[in-house]
Scaffold this motif. Sequence first.
Motif, PDB file in Angstrom:
ATOM      1  N   ALA A 124       0.787  -1.166   0.072  1.00 52.08           N
ATOM      2  CA  ALA A 124       0.007  -0.062  -0.088  1.00 52.08           C
ATOM      3  C   ALA A 124       0.905   1.358   0.202  1.00 52.08           C
ATOM      4  O   ALA A 124       0.494   2.207  -0.680  1.00 52.08           O
ATOM      5  N   ALA A 125       2.150   1.180   0.476  1.00 54.35           N
ATOM      6  CA  ALA A 125       2.788   2.395   0.594  1.00 54.35           C
ATOM      7  C   ALA A 125       3.285   2.579  -0.601  1.00 54.35           C
ATOM      8  O   ALA A 125       3.864   3.918  -0.958  1.00 54.35           O
ATOM      9  N   ALA A 126       3.519   1.699  -1.645  1.00 55.68           N
ATOM     10  CA  ALA A 126       4.084   2.058  -3.108  1.00 55.68           C
ATOM     11  C   ALA A 126       2.962   2.200  -4.069  1.00 55.68           C
ATOM     12  O   ALA A 126       3.504   2.543  -5.093  1.00 55.68           O
ATOM     13  N   THR A 127       1.482   2.102  -3.654  1.00 57.61           N
ATOM     14  CA  THR A 127       0.622   2.135  -4.783  1.00 57.61           C
ATOM     15  C   THR A 127       0.731   3.574  -5.326  1.00 57.61           C
ATOM     16  O   THR A 127       0.350   3.432  -6.486  1.00 57.61           O
ATOM     17  N   PRO A 128       0.701   4.632  -4.498  1.00 62.27           N
ATOM     18  CA  PRO A 128       0.752   5.833  -5.048  1.00 62.27           C
ATOM     19  C   PRO A 128       2.021   5.985  -6.004  1.00 62.27           C
ATOM     20  O   PRO A 128       1.757   6.657  -7.057  1.00 62.27           O
ATOM     21  N   VAL A 129       2.984   5.668  -5.840  1.00 65.66           N
ATOM     22  CA  VAL A 129       4.411   5.680  -6.621  1.00 65.66           C
ATOM     23  C   VAL A 129       4.095   4.834  -7.899  1.00 65.66           C
ATOM     24  O   VAL A 129       4.312   5.412  -9.024  1.00 65.66           O
ATOM     25  N   ALA A 130       3.250   3.794  -7.772  1.00 64.59           N
ATOM     26  CA  ALA A 130       3.188   2.796  -8.900  1.00 64.59           C
ATOM     27  C   ALA A 130       2.315   3.491  -9.744  1.00 64.59           C
ATOM     28  O   ALA A 130       2.420   3.250 -11.088  1.00 64.59           O
ATOM     29  N   CYS A 131       1.280   4.114  -9.438  1.00 69.52           N
ATOM     30  CA  CYS A 131       0.348   4.896 -10.122  1.00 69.52           C
ATOM     31  C   CYS A 131       1.062   6.070 -10.803  1.00 69.52           C
ATOM     32  O   CYS A 131       0.831   6.007 -12.154  1.00 69.52           O
ATOM     33  N   ALA A 132       1.775   6.633 -10.139  1.00 68.43           N
ATOM     34  CA  ALA A 132       2.802   7.837 -10.869  1.00 68.43           C
ATOM     35  C   ALA A 132       3.561   7.156 -11.795  1.00 68.43           C
ATOM     36  O   ALA A 132       3.693   7.732 -13.030  1.00 68.43           O
ATOM     37  N   VAL A 133       4.222   6.166 -11.892  1.00 68.00           N
ATOM     38  CA  VAL A 133       5.078   5.549 -12.942  1.00 68.00           C
ATOM     39  C   VAL A 133       4.281   5.284 -14.040  1.00 68.00           C
ATOM     40  O   VAL A 133       4.639   5.491 -15.145  1.00 68.00           O
ATOM     41  N   GLU A 134       2.925   4.614 -13.768  1.00 70.54           N
ATOM     42  CA  GLU A 134       2.299   4.521 -15.206  1.00 70.54           C
ATOM     43  C   GLU A 134       1.845   5.440 -15.735  1.00 70.54           C
ATOM     44  O   GLU A 134       1.639   5.604 -16.944  1.00 70.54           O
ATOM     45  N   MET A 135       1.588   6.778 -14.941  1.00 72.36           N
ATOM     46  CA  MET A 135       1.044   7.837 -15.748  1.00 72.36           C
ATOM     47  C   MET A 135       2.108   8.503 -16.456  1.00 72.36           C
ATOM     48  O   MET A 135       1.906   9.153 -17.617  1.00 72.36           O
ATOM     49  N   ILE A 136       3.293   8.346 -15.664  1.00 68.28           N
ATOM     50  CA  ILE A 136       4.568   9.164 -16.585  1.00 68.28           C
ATOM     51  C   ILE A 136       4.885   8.261 -17.909  1.00 68.28           C
ATOM     52  O   ILE A 136       4.920   8.880 -18.824  1.00 68.28           O
ATOM     53  N   HIS A 137       4.683   6.880 -17.873  1.00 65.54           N
ATOM     54  CA  HIS A 137       4.851   6.101 -19.045  1.00 65.54           C
ATOM     55  C   HIS A 137       3.876   6.296 -19.874  1.00 65.54           C
ATOM     56  O   HIS A 137       4.144   6.300 -21.197  1.00 65.54           O
ATOM     57  N   THR A 138       2.805   6.291 -19.538  1.00 64.31           N
ATOM     58  CA  THR A 138       1.407   6.382 -20.400  1.00 64.31           C
ATOM     59  C   THR A 138       1.559   7.942 -21.325  1.00 64.31           C
ATOM     60  O   THR A 138       1.601   8.035 -22.349  1.00 64.31           O
ATOM     61  N   ALA A 139       2.216   9.044 -20.268  1.00 63.77           N
ATOM     62  CA  ALA A 139       2.409  10.223 -21.068  1.00 63.77           C
ATOM     63  C   ALA A 139       3.336  10.284 -22.061  1.00 63.77           C
ATOM     64  O   ALA A 139       3.196  10.523 -23.211  1.00 63.77           O
ATOM     65  N   SER A 140       4.413   9.378 -21.914  1.00 62.04           N
ATOM     66  CA  SER A 140       5.713   9.377 -22.862  1.00 62.04           C
ATOM     67  C   SER A 140       5.234   8.532 -24.104  1.00 62.04           C
ATOM     68  O   SER A 140       5.356   8.911 -25.142  1.00 62.04           O
ATOM     69  N   PHE A 141       4.181   7.629 -23.959  1.00 62.05           N
ATOM     70  CA  PHE A 141       3.672   7.080 -25.304  1.00 62.05           C
ATOM     71  C   PHE A 141       2.688   7.750 -25.838  1.00 62.05           C
ATOM     72  O   PHE A 141       2.708   7.274 -27.118  1.00 62.05           O
ATOM     73  N   ILE A 142       2.033   8.205 -25.282  1.00 63.09           N
ATOM     74  CA  ILE A 142       1.214   9.045 -26.033  1.00 63.09           C
ATOM     75  C   ILE A 142       1.793  10.146 -26.888  1.00 63.09           C
ATOM     76  O   ILE A 142       1.444  10.176 -28.219  1.00 63.09           O
ATOM     77  N   HIS A 143       2.623  10.856 -26.336  1.00 63.83           N
ATOM     78  CA  HIS A 143       3.713  11.841 -27.001  1.00 63.83           C
ATOM     79  C   HIS A 143       4.453  11.044 -28.106  1.00 63.83           C
ATOM     80  O   HIS A 143       4.547  11.343 -29.408  1.00 63.83           O
ATOM     81  N   ASP A 144       4.892  10.052 -27.798  1.00 64.66           N
ATOM     82  CA  ASP A 144       5.789   8.974 -28.565  1.00 64.66           C
ATOM     83  C   ASP A 144       5.167   8.620 -29.931  1.00 64.66           C
ATOM     84  O   ASP A 144       5.750   8.441 -31.061  1.00 64.66           O
ATOM     85  N   ASP A 145       3.627   8.385 -29.768  1.00 66.39           N
ATOM     86  CA  ASP A 145       2.896   7.873 -30.798  1.00 66.39           C
ATOM     87  C   ASP A 145       2.454   8.989 -31.994  1.00 66.39           C
ATOM     88  O   ASP A 145       2.070   8.642 -32.957  1.00 66.39           O
ATOM     89  N   MET A 146       2.873  10.180 -31.645  1.00 70.16           N
ATOM     90  CA  MET A 146       1.911  11.244 -32.502  1.00 70.16           C
ATOM     91  C   MET A 146       3.026  11.520 -33.644  1.00 70.16           C
ATOM     92  O   MET A 146       4.321  11.054 -33.919  1.00 70.16           O
ATOM     93  N   PRO A 147       2.167  11.916 -34.946  1.00 68.15           N
ATOM     94  CA  PRO A 147       2.909  12.052 -36.212  1.00 68.15           C
ATOM     95  C   PRO A 147       4.252  12.903 -35.988  1.00 68.15           C
ATOM     96  O   PRO A 147       5.163  12.341 -36.940  1.00 68.15           O
ATOM     97  N   CYS A 148       4.318  13.773 -35.180  1.00 62.94           N
ATOM     98  CA  CYS A 148       5.576  14.606 -35.201  1.00 62.94           C
ATOM     99  C   CYS A 148       6.946  13.816 -34.562  1.00 62.94           C
ATOM    100  O   CYS A 148       7.976  14.025 -34.599  1.00 62.94           O
ATOM    101  N   MET A 149       6.377  12.647 -34.035  1.00 57.19           N
ATOM    102  CA  MET A 149       7.346  11.732 -33.460  1.00 57.19           C
ATOM    103  C   MET A 149       7.664  10.401 -34.141  1.00 57.19           C
ATOM    104  O   MET A 149       7.916  10.081 -35.339  1.00 57.19           O
ATOM    105  N   ASP A 150       7.028   9.423 -33.510  1.00 56.46           N
ATOM    106  CA  ASP A 150       7.002   7.927 -34.295  1.00 56.46           C
ATOM    107  C   ASP A 150       5.726   7.642 -35.271  1.00 56.46           C
ATOM    108  O   ASP A 150       6.057   6.826 -35.894  1.00 56.46           O
ATOM    109  N   ASP A 151       5.035   8.488 -35.079  1.00 51.69           N
ATOM    110  CA  ASP A 151       3.856   8.421 -35.966  1.00 51.69           C
ATOM    111  C   ASP A 151       3.273   6.937 -36.050  1.00 51.69           C
ATOM    112  O   ASP A 151       3.226   6.326 -37.020  1.00 51.69           O
ATOM    113  N   ASP A 152       2.777   6.462 -34.835  1.00 55.48           N
ATOM    114  CA  ASP A 152       2.348   5.229 -34.558  1.00 55.48           C
ATOM    115  C   ASP A 152       0.707   5.245 -34.457  1.00 55.48           C
ATOM    116  O   ASP A 152       0.221   5.970 -33.466  1.00 55.48           O
TER     117      ASP A 152
END
Length: 354
Positions: A124-152
């Motif tokens: 339970a102590a790590a759950t907020p951190v775990a969620c934050a990690v997934e938010m950062i990861h998700t933000a990165s691949f949203i941007h990564d997939d965009m036409p100005c980057m990898d265009d996927d």
Amino acid sequence: MDKLASSCFVQHGAPSQSLKLYGLQRPSTSLLTSGRRSVPILRCAAAAKETSVDDINGGDGFDFHCYLSANAKAVHDALDVALWGLRCPASLSASMRHSILAGGKRIRPVLAIAACQLVGGAAAAATPVACAVEMIHTASFIHDDMPCMDDDALRRGRPSNHVVFGEATALLAGDALLALAFEHVARGSTAAGVPADRTLRAVLELGSAGGPGGIAAGQVADMQGEGDPSARLPAMKYILVHKAARLVEAAAVSGAVVGGAGDADAERVRRYAHFLGILGQVVDDVLDVTATSEQLGKTAGKDAAAGKATYPRLLGLEGARAYAGELLAKAEAELDGFDAAPGSIWLYGLSCGL
């Protein structure tokens, strides 16, 4: 990286399908035996979905697949709650939820939980951190997939965020998730009773991984290197260390920190995660060459088509597989000496699942 744990039941003497696929060799001795005691293995029955996280984390037996599934579900549910009722335009909320709740193995957030347990902390102590990690990861691949980057146009088997919601909303959804990650760590860690100094160290770790010391730097270097026939291993390693491995490190270290790890244990966890993060990218590079889009859940062959520097391109397919084997051994060596607690066993299991 979501392919890293592909359906690996951890059991004595049973090589995983993924190890066969990548051409890696499991050591002859069981990875589930610590220097002090052997660990019994629990095989999940068909009703494993009904098993609670507490049962999996604290039971007398252990099953890697159950541990991953139970904790991944717990993180998924916590993310659902975190993004429920956001006070923002409905289109922005829908865009954020489209990507953050799209599924995946949740390797990074479960890694944070396992590292926390490894040093004696509660999940339970790590759950907020775990969620934050997934938010950062998700933000990165949203941007990564965009036409100005990898265009996927495909991510986790679904249309990419910008395909569904448009480029402007996708860009802002990524920005919003990145900001929400740090707000969630601060609020959630306080509610979980994590001391403020530990929370601050976790925030610093995650911030470093998401910015110019991590993902952003790696993505820029990746784009600048596209189509460059002179690309060499040092440049490629810079890209993957910053773009991929750094967030894996941050997940593990921040989980260990909120669990109460001292400096020495935190650094051992960091080294483990560093090797694991590089290994994950090597595996992804191999799969980009050998797997189909249906197997990957994203477009196969795009790296080669874009002229990107990849390990199969620079080392050859067999050379890349051999390097993955070296990284696997180095990662596992960093776990020697830790007690065979659930977190430790899961970290060994993750290495098997590669």
